[in-house]
Design a protein around this motif. Structure first.
Motif, PDB file in Angstrom:
ATOM      1  N   LYS A  20       8.457  -6.541  21.678  1.00 41.88           N
ATOM      2  CA  LYS A  20       7.623  -7.695  21.996  1.00 41.88           C
ATOM      3  C   LYS A  20       6.367  -7.608  21.131  1.00 41.88           C
ATOM      4  O   LYS A  20       6.000  -6.532  20.662  1.00 41.88           O
ATOM      5  CB  LYS A  20       7.233  -7.696  23.475  1.00 41.88           C
ATOM      6  CG  LYS A  20       8.402  -7.704  24.427  1.00 41.88           C
ATOM      7  CD  LYS A  20       9.101  -9.020  24.425  1.00 41.88           C
ATOM      8  CE  LYS A  20      10.238  -9.014  25.441  1.00 41.88           C
ATOM      9  NZ  LYS A  20      11.035 -10.193  25.393  1.00 41.88           N
ATOM     10  N   ALA A  21       5.727  -8.725  20.935  1.00 38.19           N
ATOM     11  CA  ALA A  21       4.511  -8.736  20.120  1.00 38.19           C
ATOM     12  C   ALA A  21       3.305  -8.987  21.010  1.00 38.19           C
ATOM     13  O   ALA A  21       3.185 -10.051  21.606  1.00 38.19           O
ATOM     14  CB  ALA A  21       4.600  -9.814  19.048  1.00 38.19           C
ATOM     15  N   GLY A  22       2.461  -7.969  21.132  1.00 37.50           N
ATOM     16  CA  GLY A  22       1.222  -8.116  21.882  1.00 37.50           C
ATOM     17  C   GLY A  22       1.441  -8.481  23.336  1.00 37.50           C
ATOM     18  O   GLY A  22       2.530  -8.389  23.871  1.00 37.50           O
ATOM     19  N   VAL A  34       3.672   0.356  22.322  1.00 36.40           N
ATOM     20  CA  VAL A  34       3.277   0.785  23.659  1.00 36.40           C
ATOM     21  C   VAL A  34       4.370   0.521  24.676  1.00 36.40           C
ATOM     22  O   VAL A  34       5.148  -0.431  24.548  1.00 36.40           O
ATOM     23  CB  VAL A  34       1.964   0.101  24.123  1.00 36.40           C
ATOM     24  CG1 VAL A  34       0.798   0.498  23.232  1.00 36.40           C
ATOM     25  CG2 VAL A  34       2.100  -1.402  24.220  1.00 36.40           C
ATOM     26  N   LEU A  35       4.395   1.376  25.680  1.00 37.49           N
ATOM     27  CA  LEU A  35       5.252   1.198  26.841  1.00 37.49           C
ATOM     28  C   LEU A  35       4.392   0.601  27.943  1.00 37.49           C
ATOM     29  O   LEU A  35       3.307   1.114  28.234  1.00 37.49           O
ATOM     30  CB  LEU A  35       5.823   2.538  27.291  1.00 37.49           C
ATOM     31  CG  LEU A  35       6.562   2.536  28.634  1.00 37.49           C
ATOM     32  CD1 LEU A  35       7.805   1.651  28.574  1.00 37.49           C
ATOM     33  CD2 LEU A  35       6.940   3.964  29.024  1.00 37.49           C
ATOM     34  N   GLN A  36       4.878  -0.489  28.513  1.00 35.00           N
ATOM     35  CA  GLN A  36       4.229  -1.105  29.666  1.00 35.00           C
ATOM     36  C   GLN A  36       5.216  -0.982  30.827  1.00 35.00           C
ATOM     37  O   GLN A  36       6.273  -1.600  30.809  1.00 35.00           O
ATOM     38  CB  GLN A  36       3.907  -2.571  29.387  1.00 35.00           C
ATOM     39  CG  GLN A  36       2.918  -2.745  28.257  1.00 35.00           C
ATOM     40  CD  GLN A  36       2.795  -4.185  27.804  1.00 35.00           C
ATOM     41  OE1 GLN A  36       3.778  -4.821  27.495  1.00 35.00           O
ATOM     42  NE2 GLN A  36       1.567  -4.673  27.764  1.00 35.00           N
ATOM     43  N   ARG A  37       4.888  -0.150  31.803  1.00 29.13           N
ATOM     44  CA  ARG A  37       5.777   0.017  32.968  1.00 29.13           C
ATOM     45  C   ARG A  37       5.682  -1.191  33.895  1.00 29.13           C
ATOM     46  O   ARG A  37       6.620  -1.510  34.602  1.00 29.13           O
ATOM     47  CB  ARG A  37       5.444   1.309  33.694  1.00 29.13           C
ATOM     48  CG  ARG A  37       5.798   2.535  32.862  1.00 29.13           C
ATOM     49  CD  ARG A  37       5.696   3.826  33.653  1.00 29.13           C
ATOM     50  NE  ARG A  37       6.147   4.932  32.834  1.00 29.13           N
ATOM     51  CZ  ARG A  37       5.339   5.748  32.168  1.00 29.13           C
ATOM     52  NH1 ARG A  37       4.026   5.594  32.244  1.00 29.13           N
ATOM     53  NH2 ARG A  37       5.837   6.719  31.440  1.00 29.13           N
ATOM     54  N   GLU A  67       9.666  -2.772  32.949  1.00 29.94           N
ATOM     55  CA  GLU A  67       9.204  -2.143  31.709  1.00 29.94           C
ATOM     56  C   GLU A  67       9.453  -3.048  30.514  1.00 29.94           C
ATOM     57  O   GLU A  67      10.427  -3.795  30.484  1.00 29.94           O
ATOM     58  CB  GLU A  67       9.929  -0.816  31.485  1.00 29.94           C
ATOM     59  CG  GLU A  67       9.462   0.280  32.379  1.00 29.94           C
ATOM     60  CD  GLU A  67      10.001   1.646  31.979  1.00 29.94           C
ATOM     61  OE1 GLU A  67      10.771   1.763  30.999  1.00 29.94           O
ATOM     62  OE2 GLU A  67       9.634   2.607  32.671  1.00 29.94           O
ATOM     63  N   ARG A  68       8.580  -2.914  29.557  1.00 26.88           N
ATOM     64  CA  ARG A  68       8.800  -3.542  28.253  1.00 26.88           C
ATOM     65  C   ARG A  68       8.077  -2.717  27.210  1.00 26.88           C
ATOM     66  O   ARG A  68       7.152  -1.958  27.510  1.00 26.88           O
ATOM     67  CB  ARG A  68       8.357  -4.996  28.237  1.00 26.88           C
ATOM     68  CG  ARG A  68       6.883  -5.215  28.122  1.00 26.88           C
ATOM     69  CD  ARG A  68       6.577  -6.695  28.050  1.00 26.88           C
ATOM     70  NE  ARG A  68       5.250  -6.883  27.480  1.00 26.88           N
ATOM     71  CZ  ARG A  68       4.843  -7.974  26.899  1.00 26.88           C
ATOM     72  NH1 ARG A  68       5.650  -9.006  26.787  1.00 26.88           N
ATOM     73  NH2 ARG A  68       3.631  -8.070  26.409  1.00 26.88           N
ATOM     74  N   ILE A  69       8.514  -2.876  25.989  1.00 30.63           N
ATOM     75  CA  ILE A  69       7.903  -2.205  24.845  1.00 30.63           C
ATOM     76  C   ILE A  69       7.345  -3.287  23.938  1.00 30.63           C
ATOM     77  O   ILE A  69       8.012  -4.281  23.657  1.00 30.63           O
ATOM     78  CB  ILE A  69       8.935  -1.321  24.112  1.00 30.63           C
ATOM     79  CG1 ILE A  69       9.368  -0.177  25.030  1.00 30.63           C
ATOM     80  CG2 ILE A  69       8.371  -0.797  22.799  1.00 30.63           C
ATOM     81  CD1 ILE A  69      10.457   0.715  24.451  1.00 30.63           C
ATOM     82  N   ALA A  70       6.104  -3.092  23.510  1.00 31.39           N
ATOM     83  CA  ALA A  70       5.430  -4.097  22.693  1.00 31.39           C
ATOM     84  C   ALA A  70       4.643  -3.432  21.574  1.00 31.39           C
ATOM     85  O   ALA A  70       4.183  -2.297  21.711  1.00 31.39           O
ATOM     86  CB  ALA A  70       4.489  -4.934  23.561  1.00 31.39           C
ATOM     87  N   GLU A  71       4.503  -4.152  20.466  1.00 30.50           N
ATOM     88  CA  GLU A  71       3.616  -3.728  19.383  1.00 30.50           C
ATOM     89  C   GLU A  71       2.258  -4.364  19.617  1.00 30.50           C
ATOM     90  O   GLU A  71       2.169  -5.572  19.854  1.00 30.50           O
ATOM     91  CB  GLU A  71       4.153  -4.194  18.024  1.00 30.50           C
ATOM     92  CG  GLU A  71       5.251  -3.357  17.481  1.00 30.50           C
ATOM     93  CD  GLU A  71       5.643  -3.792  16.073  1.00 30.50           C
ATOM     94  OE1 GLU A  71       6.298  -2.989  15.410  1.00 30.50           O
ATOM     95  OE2 GLU A  71       5.313  -4.915  15.644  1.00 30.50           O
ATOM     96  N   TRP A  72       1.238  -3.535  19.548  1.00 31.70           N
ATOM     97  CA  TRP A  72      -0.137  -3.992  19.785  1.00 31.70           C
ATOM     98  C   TRP A  72      -1.026  -3.628  18.619  1.00 31.70           C
ATOM     99  O   TRP A  72      -0.870  -2.548  18.023  1.00 31.70           O
ATOM    100  CB  TRP A  72      -0.708  -3.273  20.985  1.00 31.70           C
ATOM    101  CG  TRP A  72      -0.469  -3.860  22.317  1.00 31.70           C
ATOM    102  CD1 TRP A  72       0.481  -4.762  22.682  1.00 31.70           C
ATOM    103  CD2 TRP A  72      -1.219  -3.555  23.493  1.00 31.70           C
ATOM    104  NE1 TRP A  72       0.371  -5.038  24.015  1.00 31.70           N
ATOM    105  CE2 TRP A  72      -0.662  -4.310  24.538  1.00 31.70           C
ATOM    106  CE3 TRP A  72      -2.289  -2.726  23.765  1.00 31.70           C
ATOM    107  CZ2 TRP A  72      -1.149  -4.267  25.835  1.00 31.70           C
ATOM    108  CZ3 TRP A  72      -2.774  -2.672  25.056  1.00 31.70           C
ATOM    109  CH2 TRP A  72      -2.217  -3.437  26.076  1.00 31.70           C
TER     110      TRP A  72
END
Length: 139
Positions: free
Chosen positions: A20-22, A79-82, A99-104
């Motif tokens: 995901k982006a941001g 980043v990991l967002q739980r 959960e998702r993984i995103a580039e920040w």
């Protein structure tokens, strides 16, 4: 500024390029730091003209690489967002418990890490009018 260490240095480079982006407002862990390279901007063509990235275990390594290689972007944090906060419409917030993984942009890591109270405080009816102050550790 010093940025968070990655969750597991042995896994750096093993995560999918698709993320995901941001967004999401909060973060739990940094998985890796990425530097995207663009052949059309002068990076070596290592992927048949497509963009590609290098993964690093520290921001400092990623920043050094980005500065010394033409066609490289500034580092991003994977980043990991739980859990996270979705904003489907401006000012409408939804607590998402998956959960998702995103580039920040790494600057977003200046926000404190999510705690058990971060999202409930943000979503509370008596939250300050500037809810983002909660995420910035200012309220």
């Amino acid at each position: 500024m010093s940025y968070a260490v990655v969750l597991d240095p042995q896994l750096v480079g093993s995560y999918s390029a698709v993320a995901k982006a941001g967004g999401g407002y909060v973060w739990d862990e940094v998985l890796e730091y990425r530097v995207w390279c663009h052949p059309e901007r002068g990076a070596p063509d290592e992927a048949d003209g497509s963009d590609y990235y290098y993964a690093f275990a520290s921001y400092e390594e990623a920043a050094e690489f980005a500065l010394s290689n033409p066609g490289a972007e500034s580092p991003l944090a994977l980043v990991l967002q739980r859990e996270y906060i979705d904003e489907p419409e401006d000012g409408q917030f939804v607590h998402v418990r998956e959960e998702r993984i995103a580039e920040w942009p790494v600057e977003f890591l200046s926000r404190p890490r999510r705690t058990e109270r971060t999202i409930p405080a943000f979503m509370a009816p008596d939250a300050p009018s500037n809810r983002l102050a909660i995420l910035r550790g200012q309220a």
